[in-house]
Design an enzyme around this catalytic site. Structure first.
Site, PDB file in Angstrom:
ATOM      1  N   ASP A 176       0.862  -1.179   0.000  1.00 54.56           N
ATOM      2  CA  ASP A 176       0.000   0.000   0.000  1.00 54.56           C
ATOM      3  C   ASP A 176       0.897   1.227   0.000  1.00 54.56           C
ATOM      4  OD1 ASP A 176      -2.352   1.573   0.268  1.00 54.56           O
ATOM      5  OD2 ASP A 176      -3.240   0.007   1.509  1.00 54.56           O
ATOM      6  N   ASP A 186      -2.987   4.786  -2.505  1.00 54.33           N
ATOM      7  CA  ASP A 186      -4.075   5.375  -1.730  1.00 54.33           C
ATOM      8  C   ASP A 186      -4.431   6.762  -2.265  1.00 54.33           C
ATOM      9  OD1 ASP A 186      -5.667   5.050   0.833  1.00 54.33           O
ATOM     10  OD2 ASP A 186      -4.649   6.943   1.266  1.00 54.33           O
ATOM     11  N   GLU A 207      -6.365   3.880  -6.035  1.00 57.00           N
ATOM     12  CA  GLU A 207      -7.622   4.166  -5.347  1.00 57.00           C
ATOM     13  C   GLU A 207      -8.001   5.607  -5.651  1.00 57.00           C
ATOM     14  OE1 GLU A 207      -9.540   4.339  -0.872  1.00 57.00           O
ATOM     15  OE2 GLU A 207      -7.656   5.317  -1.357  1.00 57.00           O
ATOM     16  N   HIS A 219     -10.753  -2.343   3.793  1.00 62.90           N
ATOM     17  CA  HIS A 219     -10.589  -1.854   5.168  1.00 62.90           C
ATOM     18  C   HIS A 219     -11.436  -0.617   5.461  1.00 62.90           C
ATOM     19  CE1 HIS A 219      -7.918   0.507   2.654  1.00 62.90           C
ATOM     20  NE2 HIS A 219      -7.854   1.408   3.615  1.00 62.90           N
ATOM     21  N   ASP A 220     -12.030  -0.011   4.423  1.00 61.15           N
ATOM     22  CA  ASP A 220     -12.846   1.188   4.594  1.00 61.15           C
ATOM     23  C   ASP A 220     -14.345   0.926   4.479  1.00 61.15           C
ATOM     24  OD1 ASP A 220     -10.735   2.963   5.006  1.00 61.15           O
ATOM     25  OD2 ASP A 220     -10.482   3.350   2.860  1.00 61.15           O
TER      26      ASP A 220
END
Length: 565
Positions: free
Chosen positions: A100, A208, A266, A339-340
């Site tokens: 990430d 991200d 993302e 995870h969100d």
């Protein structure tokens, strides 16, 4: 579509949130050695790539998405030697590992920011977005922020630094200052760090909020939407033209000449038109994007914490639109969970009476679309949302900020908590449920976030030897993608687009045809079939009673069938 199929078109990615995956040392926090000890689980599932949420050094203001040293492992997760050992074991099993990458912002404890804030004359001052108070205001006065932008985590997107009397920009938490990508020194420092990880052996990056890195240098105010005169700054920092320049430069500087990598961006707010540009192979930016359209459909007028029931027709319209838009150019990522996001079986399924059936039906619907599927840890077990009793059970900074702001503004605390129970990010972060023992086998200590009480029956150990389990259904979905080119590369055609409970589509490649039929409701449904389809064409089902005959399929509650001919 690219002339030559890419390896990731037939791959499945598994996301690990390290803090909640497996704890090897009993401190209640998952770690790298815990992941290494559980790789057999992922190998049996059959996934090709592990995406590792941040394990870099971090004060953990946003659970690792606030990085203080990009080239160090946080002690909570282990050491660089532990990381190298994990990477070697992943590669030994024929899998890849993707890191990430969080480079829209750093931690306020990063050496770059500490130097930047030390003085207005610092050589790194321009590495971040610093501005004096708004004209006519003194530093610290209400409304003195340089713009009216609202942070994603509530409140203004600017924080005053008392030392220099200027404000710094943070689109997220105040401890996550945004890097200034207009500064070429920043970009080169980021690229050097990325090359360092690739040289170490990692196989790519999930980036991200990467479409937020290109801000309008004029920093104009946004249209007022929030409380206290706060405005929507997204048009001035979201998917601006310069982001394409930055990503193309990144590709040249970091990825050129390296084979077998995976790059995923993302991108909050990205449209399919923009996604075509980002993922067009000829433009050399990223392989695929994460978009948010389909996971925003159940947001109510008050936003994500004001959920409303999902209209399946809207979901089909959204996913179908993306399938069509990226059919010839670009590539889709496919996900329900990360995870969100809250757990899909609780969100779009039925985590009560039809728990197993709805978990497997939703998995079937997603995985057989055209694109690369992502499995979030515990999704392959059908893990559910957690029964948070009070706000004291929550850990996530977004949820806590929202609760504080909403209740201070006069909202009913129970109504606010109900929204957080349904949609809060902590639902995805409860520890993975490995067995029925204490703390679900996640840790021998006290877990940083309580384990879901349903781990006594919902766990990996209970599912591993059960051929009807959610785990083995997901394993078979992965296998279908590996063994059927029509799954990886076939054309997509939505069927019954206006039906409120049936999700059906067809995939075709040359002479191969795949038919996916799913009843996403609690009643029985009938699907009329074209001539030629029969029960012996079924290659995957999530129930033991297959009723395909006489030109139709009878689907029970949350039943999914995959037929091939």
């Amino acid at each position: 579509m690219p002339q030559e199929p890419k390896w990731w078109q037939s791959a499945v990615v598994y996301q690990i949130y390290p803090r909640s995956f497996a704890d090897s040392d009993g401190d209640g926090i998952g770690d790298l050695n815990g992941i290494t000890a559980r790789l057999d689980h992922l190998e049996q599932l059959g996934v090709d790539v592990i995406w590792l949420s941040p394990v870099y050094a971090s004060p953990q203001a946003d659970n690792g998405y606030d990085i203080s040293d990009y080239q160090a492992i946080d002690p909570a997760f282990g050491t660089l030697a532990d990381f190298d050992a994990l990477l070697a074991q992943v590669h030994a099993r024929g899998m890849k590992l993707v890191m990430d990458l969080v480079v829209n912002h750093t931690s306020d404890q990063h050496a770059w920011f500490r130097e930047s804030r030390s003085s207005t004359a610092s050589p790194k001052r321009d590495w971040y977005w610093w501005r004096p108070p708004r004209e006519g205001f003194a530093a610290g006065e209400p409304g003195a922020e340089p713009t009216n932008w609202e942070s994603f985590f509530s409140g203004p997107a600017w924080t005053l630094d008392e030392t220099t009397g200027e404000y710094y920009l943070h689109l997220f938490d105040r401890r996550q200052p945004d890097l200034n990508w207009e500064n070429p020194e920043v970009r080169q420092a980021v690229y050097e760090m990325m090359r360092w990880w690739l040289d170490r052996g990692v196989d790519g990056f999930r980036m991200d909020v990467i479409n937020l890195i290109a801000k309008d240098p004029a920093l104009p105010d946004g249209a007022i939407t929030g409380t206290g005169g706060l405005g929507d700054g997204y048009p001035h920092y979201g998917t601006r033209p310069r982001v394409h320049d930055f990503l193309q430069e990144m590709h040249r500087e970091v990825f050129d000449g390296r084979d077998g990598l995976l790059t995923v961006g993302e991108m909050p707010g990205v449209t399919w038109e923009q996604a075509r540009l980002f993922t067009d192979p000829a433009r050399r930016e990223v392989d695929m994007v994460f978009q948010f359209e389909h996971v925003s459909l159940d947001h109510g007028p008050g936003g994500k914490f004001d959920p409303r029931p999902l209209d399946l027709r809207a979901l089909k319209a959204s996913l179908g639109r993306w399938q069509t838009a990226l059919a010839e150019v670009g590539w889709n990522s496919l996900y329900w969970n990360n995870h969100d996001q809250p757990r899909v079986v609780s969100r779009y399924g039925d985590d009560g009476e039809w728990w197993r059936e709805s978990a497997t039906a939703l998995g079937t619907v997603l995985h057989l679309h055209r694109g690369t599927p992502y499995v979030y840890q515990g999704e392959e077990l059908g893990m559910t949302n957690a029964p948070f009793a009070s706000v004291d059970d929550l850990r996530d900074v977004e949820s806590l900020n929202h609760y504080r702001e909403a209740v201070t503004g006069g909202a009913d605390p129970e109504v606010v908590l109900a929204g957080l129970r349904a949609m809060g990010r902590d639902n995805a972060r409860t520890p993975v449920q490995w067995d029925a023992g204490p703390h679900a086998g996640f840790t021998t200590g006290q877990p940083w976030l309580p384990v879901n009480p349903n781990h006594t029956w919902l766990n990996a150990a209970a599912q591993r030897d059960d051929p009807r389990s959610v785990f083995h259904h997901y394993r078979r979905l992965v296998e279908l993608r590996h063994t059927r080119p029509v799954v990886a590369r076939g054309d997509f055609r939505m069927l019954l687009a206006d039906h409120p409970r049936l999700y059906c589509y067809e995939r075709t490649l040359d002479d191969a045809r795949l038919l996916v039929l799913a009843n996403l409701g609690a009643g029985e449904e009938v699907v009329d079939l074209e001539p030629g389809w029969a029960a012996d064409h079924v290659v995957l089902a999530n129930t033991e009673r297959v009723r395909v005959a006489d030109g139709r399929a009878l689907l029970g509650p949350w039943e999914a069938l995959v037929l091939e001919r």
